[in-house]
Scaffold this motif. Structure first.
Motif, PDB file in Angstrom:
ATOM      1  N   UNK A   3       0.427  -1.620  -0.155  1.00 16.19           N
ATOM      2  CA  UNK A   3      -0.084   0.194   0.264  1.00 16.19           C
ATOM      3  C   UNK A   3       0.897   1.056  -0.140  1.00 16.19           C
ATOM      4  N   UNK A   4       1.940   1.376   0.610  1.00 18.53           N
ATOM      5  CA  UNK A   4       3.079   1.864   0.671  1.00 18.53           C
ATOM      6  C   UNK A   4       3.397   1.971  -0.708  1.00 18.53           C
ATOM      7  N   UNK A   5       3.809   1.658  -1.294  1.00 17.17           N
ATOM      8  CA  UNK A   5       4.326   1.952  -2.281  1.00 17.17           C
ATOM      9  C   UNK A   5       3.232   2.390  -3.565  1.00 17.17           C
ATOM     10  N   UNK A   9       5.635   6.588  -4.891  1.00 13.87           N
ATOM     11  CA  UNK A   9       5.766   6.549  -6.662  1.00 13.87           C
ATOM     12  C   UNK A   9       4.308   7.554  -7.321  1.00 13.87           C
ATOM     13  N   UNK A  10       3.778   8.026  -6.866  1.00  9.91           N
ATOM     14  CA  UNK A  10       3.214   8.870  -7.892  1.00  9.91           C
ATOM     15  C   UNK A  10       2.986  10.391  -7.031  1.00  9.91           C
ATOM     16  N   UNK A  11       3.306   9.912  -5.762  1.00 11.45           N
ATOM     17  CA  UNK A  11       3.710  11.212  -4.727  1.00 11.45           C
ATOM     18  C   UNK A  11       4.817  12.277  -4.881  1.00 11.45           C
ATOM     19  N   UNK A  12       6.035  11.180  -5.100  1.00 11.72           N
ATOM     20  CA  UNK A  12       7.441  11.243  -5.540  1.00 11.72           C
ATOM     21  C   UNK A  12       7.002  11.750  -7.132  1.00 11.72           C
ATOM     22  N   UNK A  13       6.203  11.339  -8.359  1.00  9.75           N
ATOM     23  CA  UNK A  13       6.518  11.777  -9.546  1.00  9.75           C
ATOM     24  C   UNK A  13       5.970  13.321  -9.287  1.00  9.75           C
ATOM     25  N   UNK A  14       4.758  13.558  -8.066  1.00  6.09           N
ATOM     26  CA  UNK A  14       3.755  14.589  -7.590  1.00  6.09           C
ATOM     27  C   UNK A  14       4.792  15.906  -7.826  1.00  6.09           C
ATOM     28  N   UNK A  15       5.366  15.239  -6.490  1.00  5.23           N
ATOM     29  CA  UNK A  15       7.243  16.250  -6.209  1.00  5.23           C
ATOM     30  C   UNK A  15       7.788  16.768  -7.308  1.00  5.23           C
ATOM     31  N   UNK A  16       8.051  15.866  -7.406  1.00  4.45           N
ATOM     32  CA  UNK A  16       9.208  16.362  -9.283  1.00  4.45           C
ATOM     33  C   UNK A  16       8.760  17.347  -9.502  1.00  4.45           C
ATOM     34  N   UNK A  17       7.436  16.724 -10.082  1.00  4.08           N
ATOM     35  CA  UNK A  17       6.504  17.839 -11.116  1.00  4.08           C
ATOM     36  C   UNK A  17       6.360  19.360 -10.429  1.00  4.08           C
ATOM     37  N   UNK A  18       5.722  19.626  -9.411  1.00  4.47           N
ATOM     38  CA  UNK A  18       5.905  20.677  -8.443  1.00  4.47           C
ATOM     39  C   UNK A  18       7.022  21.554  -9.000  1.00  4.47           C
ATOM     40  N   UNK A  19       8.140  20.585  -8.046  1.00  4.76           N
ATOM     41  CA  UNK A  19       9.535  20.772  -8.186  1.00  4.76           C
ATOM     42  C   UNK A  19       9.761  21.622  -9.817  1.00  4.76           C
ATOM     43  N   UNK A  20       9.661  21.558 -10.208  1.00  2.31           N
ATOM     44  CA  UNK A  20      10.180  21.639 -11.696  1.00  2.31           C
ATOM     45  C   UNK A  20       9.160  22.488 -12.497  1.00  2.31           C
ATOM     46  N   UNK A  21       7.914  22.912 -12.013  1.00  2.07           N
ATOM     47  CA  UNK A  21       7.543  23.788 -12.322  1.00  2.07           C
ATOM     48  C   UNK A  21       7.785  25.274 -12.022  1.00  2.07           C
ATOM     49  N   UNK A  22       7.485  24.985 -10.379  1.00  6.90           N
ATOM     50  CA  UNK A  22       8.491  26.227  -9.120  1.00  6.90           C
ATOM     51  C   UNK A  22       9.641  26.713  -9.887  1.00  6.90           C
ATOM     52  N   UNK A  23      10.078  26.232 -10.266  1.00  6.29           N
ATOM     53  CA  UNK A  23      11.911  26.117 -10.948  1.00  6.29           C
ATOM     54  C   UNK A  23      11.796  26.837 -11.879  1.00  6.29           C
ATOM     55  N   UNK A  24      11.195  26.123 -13.132  1.00  5.46           N
ATOM     56  CA  UNK A  24      10.803  26.994 -14.283  1.00  5.46           C
ATOM     57  C   UNK A  24      10.853  28.189 -14.260  1.00  5.46           C
ATOM     58  N   UNK A  25       9.313  28.821 -13.196  1.00  4.38           N
ATOM     59  CA  UNK A  25       8.720  29.963 -13.383  1.00  4.38           C
ATOM     60  C   UNK A  25       9.203  30.738 -12.346  1.00  4.38           C
ATOM     61  N   UNK A  26       9.667  30.196 -11.423  1.00  2.57           N
ATOM     62  CA  UNK A  26      11.161  30.928 -10.368  1.00  2.57           C
ATOM     63  C   UNK A  26      11.943  31.843 -11.916  1.00  2.57           C
ATOM     64  N   UNK A  27      12.759  31.193 -12.056  1.00  2.00           N
ATOM     65  CA  UNK A  27      14.032  31.755 -12.926  1.00  2.00           C
ATOM     66  C   UNK A  27      13.177  32.659 -14.085  1.00  2.00           C
TER      67      UNK A  27
END
Length: 132
Positions: A3-5, A9-27
């Motif tokens: 159940x944890x796995x 995996x979707x939570x890690x993917x969502x976190x990576x997407x949010x981080x990437x978007x924040x980095x892109x728009x922040x720059x």
């Protein structure tokens, strides 16, 4: 444990997407008044610099703004980026359009560039020219 796995995996993917978007728009949120980068001083010695002919001074966006209107047929990417609402991508599109179709005949042709509509053109109309 499975159940944890299932959710990890979707939570890690969502976190990576949010981080990437924040980095892109922040720059992309660099203030308009930011100065254009200069050549690092450690690349030449003072003797080499003194021996060279004086080059064009690197101007801040405020100083370049006073040199309006900007000739869209000859302007570099850096100069185009001093215009309000024109970032790196849009400046590259203007140059690519110019290279593909030749010189702009009228400033209104800017609306043919992807990303420049009537509203953005209205902001730029008095700040650009096509030259003589």
């Amino acid at each position: 444990m499975q159940r944890i796995y299932k959710y990890l995996i979707p939570a890690a993917a969502a976190l990576a997407l949010v981080f990437s978007l924040g980095f892109f728009f922040g720059r992309r949120s660099v203030p308009f008044e930011a100065a254009i980068d200069t050549v690092p001083s450690h690349t030449q010695t003072s003797e080499e610099t003194a021996a060279e002919e004086p080059s064009e001074p690197v101007l801040s966006a405020d100083t370049q703004e006073q040199q309006c209107p900007v000739n869209i047929n000859t302007a570099t990417k850096e100069v185009l980026m001093t215009l309000p609402g024109v970032g790196e991508v849009l400046a590259e599109r203007i140059i690519a359009y110019r290279e593909q179709y030749g010189r702009f005949i009228a400033a209104e042709q800017l609306m043919d560039v992807s990303g420049i509509g009537e509203q953005r053109y209205a902001e730029l109309a008095e700040l650009v020219t096509v030259g003589d």
